[in-house]
Design an enzyme around this catalytic site. Structure first.
Site, PDB file in Angstrom:
ATOM      1  N   HIS B 153       0.866  -1.165   0.000  1.00  0.00           N
ATOM      2  CA  HIS B 153       0.000   0.000   0.000  1.00  0.00           C
ATOM      3  C   HIS B 153       0.905   1.218   0.000  1.00  0.00           C
ATOM      4  CE1 HIS B 153      -3.615   2.400   0.828  1.00  0.00           C
ATOM      5  NE2 HIS B 153      -2.762   3.181   1.456  1.00  0.00           N
ATOM      6  N   CYS B 154       0.796   2.023  -1.018  1.00  0.00           N
ATOM      7  CA  CYS B 154       1.706   3.154  -1.131  1.00  0.00           C
ATOM      8  C   CYS B 154       1.046   4.404  -0.574  1.00  0.00           C
ATOM      9  CB  CYS B 154       2.070   3.367  -2.595  1.00  0.00           C
ATOM     10  SG  CYS B 154       3.275   4.685  -2.820  1.00  0.00           S
ATOM     11  N   PRO B 155       1.598   4.988   0.448  1.00  0.00           N
ATOM     12  CA  PRO B 155       0.988   6.200   1.001  1.00  0.00           C
ATOM     13  C   PRO B 155       1.164   7.409   0.090  1.00  0.00           C
ATOM     14  CG  PRO B 155       2.996   5.648   2.203  1.00  0.00           C
ATOM     15  CD  PRO B 155       2.764   4.554   1.218  1.00  0.00           C
TER      16      PRO B 155
END
Lengths: 158, 761
Positions: B153-155
């Protein structure tokens, strides 16, 4: 639950009895493939060869969809070059094959499965995890489990 | 990613722990999620705009027009990929519909193994999404979705990176690196030519832009390099970070070139959510065509009294087998529809895995995980532990690893744990076992079911139609964490099947006299039965595995000092890694694993949870994927229930026979290798489940025949464990010998509330 129905109505209605799920075959990785193992619940509903044929055909469609070749490469380059705007207009290869699959399933349902009281559901609606086969029971004739409403048309629409 | 339901904003009703509570489906707005992506956008767009406004004009005049064009193209590329990575569906799986999850949550195992190119891969049950996660799929706790080919999950883009948008993310990184380098380079060029009038606004802005670019270059380039390696090796970030393939083989790689072309050149994968529904209108009307019945099928039909209940046309092979009684006892009362016996069911993996185990009572929903179907002993242990000191929810996939299955189970258990541990602490224990150790999950279950069914059928025939709802013993059931007790906890007479899902029922004919025995008595007896096969806490398996692989062991276990009393009658443990092999040979009623020889401390005989949480959580949970928590990891050394004396003595019970039976079954099943992969555990659980499920029912405690008697014990054990407050086995154990044998004519059946029924046959 007990429902009161007109006996006449029920006489020839079919109601959903149960569902059988054909799972994905992961032996070759995450490529989309369904198991060709014949589910035992369908033993007395459909011939093995017919179902196997359907599943094999579906598998071949998926292979075609996921094939990495000239067409997919060109599609990618074109998409890149147009900053992916092309996706708004063009249908990707995979989507094209999915449409074909949908048509194939519809045809199979009409010709083979519905006459046997079965219905295939397009795997894409289940996230391509399972191939769902709905089994209908003839309420008028045999025993049937408590069922939902009788369905004369089935759809993926839900 | 561990499904942190607490983390995700909202949950649908399906993931609610309590079925009757309604969780609002909408998620609360969480602005903190948007900070990184806003910052990234701000810096990217802002710096580039400043560059174009202040630096580029001069450069285009003094060098060439190609400079801004080149930079413009690259920037456009960056933006396009950034937007695609941000807004594109990563490959979210839609939640499974209710009817897809046919098995009762209480009985289905938490893991399902599948063999991918010779390597065992575990598929975990996602309680939020209600299906077994396909390989490489993971549940993102931030987005509360299962994502296909989950990377991370890429912030910075506030989105999961999965199958569909990995390519864009990768290209974004590549192009951003190029963009940063270009900006820095051209800015440097500008500055070099403006050294004299560096105090001009243009120069200052250029310097500022260069600083920002230089600052971001290092992490971005690092990440880009990291992903280049990942793509070349065909791994996802999730797999790399959790060390799945460390020391193992990646079953998903096709070689460097193919991996790269798959990422870059494959056709855009379709999305699953939000598709246009195509309505098929097909008319389904009876009468229906039917294929010709084969001889065998006709014969089978005749055999089964023509009884066709229309209740739950269960697909469990158990029911199919039920009609095949190996006893001479009178046929059982009408049962739910029996189809064709002898047909192996592996149709739906979930089904075949489902070993009808009694549902878990509410209070035990967070129980330590036990492999289902394992012996009752396992269950009892679990309960005993719980009752005594359950610190929390520990997962012990196979508490009761009878020798036979032990090896595999342990390997599995340890694998499970390890994986859990890994995920928890980001340690690096591979979750895949090497190929060659294939543990054919389904064929085994088929075999087992075949065998088990015979024994169970005998049980059934002798008993009748009473359903005994037993607490689910084995922790590896899906619904372990569910907070609702099984719908029908009727343990007494009556032939109702307790809920739609339950298939394997203990059936006792109402005609049999049923007497209720005092609970303590029952408890005693049951515990003693349970004892026979203490099983080594999975930890040690875990440890063994890690020892084998040279991995640091993540979950520390204090040396089993208190386990000294626990007497594995088995030989003193040899080096831990030998255990795998030894287990197969034990018959045991003993706790082989209890060896303290291993450097790692072993959990006590009745292991309390230890292992990593949700991963070691053998049961599917209704509420959420994450096991309950902290407690599971907290104690590596659970407070110990006093170890009961070796149960060898009580083995004369049917439990002994049961153990024997299970041993045989497991042995059959364990064709493949031993030892360890983490994948082993689920298999074991599955296998163990089967015998257990089959075996319910009141069979004479004293084993008349091993096959017949075996079944009873698990059920008993199960029920015992179900009892709340059943406490220390040790206390009850003492009395067990007294209750031992009641002659051949008494069956003990335990109901849900812990009441025991003695049915004289």
């Amino acid at each position: 639950t007990s429902e009161f129905h007109n006996l006449q109505e029920l006489r020839h209605s079919a109601s959903l009895e149960t569902k059988v799920f054909i799972q994905r075959d992961y032996t070759e990785g995450t490529v989309c493939r369904f198991q060709t193992k014949f589910p035992s619940e369908l033993d007395n509903r459909i011939e093995r060869t017919l179902l196997e044929e359907t599943v094999k055909t579906l598998n071949s469609y998926y292979v075609e969809a996921e094939k990495i070749g000239g067409q997919s490469y060109l599609e990618g380059c074109l998409a890149c070059a147009t900053a992916y705007i092309i996706f708004l207009c063009m249908e990707t290869r995979y989507e094209k094959v999915l449409r074909k699959i949908s048509g194939y399933i519809q045809e199979q349902n009409e010709k083979i499965y519905a006459p046997r009281g079965l219905l295939l559901t397009d795997p894409i609606e289940r996230g391509m995890r399972v191939l769902e086969i709905s089994i209908f029971e003839d309420q008028g004739s045999g025993t049937s489990s408590p069922s939902s409403s009788s369905m004369s048309s089935t759809g993926s629409a839900r | 990613m561990p499904g942190g339901s607490s983390k995700s904003g909202g949950r649908g009703p399906s993931s609610s722990p309590l079925p009757h509570t309604v969780v609002p489906p909408s998620r609360p707005l969480r602005p903190s999620r948007y900070v990184p992506v806003s910052a990234a956008t701000f810096f990217l767009v802002g710096s580039t705009t400043l560059f174009f406004c202040f630096t580029c004009p001069w450069l285009s005049e003094h060098f060439s027009l190609a400079v801004p064009i080149y930079n413009g193209v690259i920037f456009l590329f960056v933006l396009a990929n950034f937007c695609m990575a941000t807004f594109m569906d990563p490959g979210i799986f839609p939640r499974a519909e209710e009817d897809e999850d046919k098995e009762d949550d209480f009985r289905a195992p938490l893991y399902k193994t599948v063999e991918i190119r010779g390597i065992q891969v575990r598929m975990k049950w996602c309680s939020t999404c209600r299906f077994y996660r396909p390989p490489r799929c993971s549940h993102c706790s931030v987005c509360d979705n299962c994502v296909e080919d989950f990377d991370h999950h890429c912030p910075w883009v506030n989105n999961c990176i999965g199958r569909r948008n990995y390519r864009y993310f990768f290209l974004f990184l590549l192009s951003l690196t190029a963009h940063i380098m270009a900006i820095f380079g051209f800015g440097l060029l500008f500055i070099l030519y403006h050294r004299q009038n560096i105090d001009r606004l243009h120069a200052i802005v250029t310097l500022a832009v260069m600083c920002v670019a230089g600052l971001f270059f290092i992490p971005v380039a690092g990440l880009t390099g990291f992903h280049i390696v990942l793509v070349a090796r065909g791994r996802t970030t999730n797999e790399q970070v959790t060390g799945k393939f460390r020391g193992g083989v990646n079953p998903f790689t096709n070689g460097c070139w193919r991996n790269v072309s798959h990422v870059l050149c494959s056709s855009q994968a379709p999305r699953y959510l939000g598709r246009k529904k195509c309505v098929q209108s097909v008319c389904v009307q009876p009468p229906f065509l039917r294929p010709q019945l084969t001889e065998a099928q006709l014969a089978a039909k005749i055999l089964d009294n023509g009884i066709q209940g229309d209740l739950h046309r269960s697909k469990s092979s158990l029911e199919m087998m039920e009609s095949q009684s190996c006893d001479a006892e009178p046929p059982p009362p009408p049962k739910p529809e029996l189809r064709y016996p002898g047909i192996s069911r592996g149709n739906t993996e979930e089904c075949s895995l489902l070993n009808n185990a009694p549902p878990t009572p509410t209070m035990y929903k967070y129980r330590p995980t036990y492999s289902p179907g394992k012996n009752h002993t396992a269950l009892t242990h679990a309960y005993a532990n719980q009752a005594s000191q359950q610190p929390g929810f520990r997962s012990q996939p196979s508490l009761d690893r009878r020798d036979t299955s032990s090896d595999r189970a342990r390997g599995g258990g340890s694998g499970e744990r390890r994986e859990g541990g890994r995920e928890v602490v980001a340690g690096g224990i591979p979750g895949y076992s090497l190929g060659g150790r294939s543990y054919p999950s389904f064929s085994d279950s088929t075999v087992l079911s075949g065998v088990a069914s015979r024994s169970s059928s005998s049980t059934h025939t002798s008993t009748g139609a009473i359903h005994v709802s037993e607490a689910t013993t084995s922790a590896s059931f899906k619904s372990l964490a569910s907070q609702t007790p099984p719908p029908h906890q009727t343990s007494r007479n009556g032939s109702l099947s307790y809920d739609t899902g339950s298939r394997e029922m203990l059936r006792f004919s109402p005609s049999h006299p049923i007497t209720t025995t005092a609970p303590p008595t029952t408890t005693t007896i049951l515990f003693s039965i349970a004892r026979p096969l203490p099983h080594p806490p999975p930890h040690h398996l875990l440890q063994r595995e890690s020892a084998l692989l040279g991995e640091p062991h993540l979950s520390p276990h204090p040396p089993p000092a208190n386990q000294a009393s626990a007497p594995p009658s088995s030989s003193a443990p040899p080096p831990s890694h030998h255990h795998h092999h030894h287990h197969h040979h034990h018959h045991s009623h003993h706790h082989h694993h209890h060896s303290s020889s291993s450097s790692i401390s072993r959990p006590p005989r009745f292991p309390a949870p230890h292992a990593p949480l949700h991963h070691a959580y053998p049961y599917r949970t209704r509420s959420t994927d994450t096991p309950l928590g902290p407690s599971s990891t907290s104690t590596s050394h659970p407070p110990n229930s006093p170890h009961p004396p070796p149960l060898g003595k009580s083995l004369s019970y049917s439990s002994a026979a049961a153990a024997e039976m299970q041993y045989r079954l497991v042995r059959k099943a364990s064709a493949g290798g031993m030892g360890g992969g983490g994948i082993q555990a689920p298999k074991d659980e599955l296998i163990q489940m089967k015998p257990q499920s089959r075996i319910n029912g009141g069979q004479a405690l004293s084993s008349t025949s091993s096959s017949c008697s075996a079944p009873s014990s698990p059920s008993h054990l199960v029920s015992v464990s179900a009892r709340p407050g059943v406490a220390y086995p040790s206390s009850t154990l003492m009395q067990s010998p007294t209750h031992k044998t009641q002659g051949g004519g008494v069956k003990k059946v335990t109901g849900v509330g812990g009441t025991t029924y003695e049915i004289s046959v």
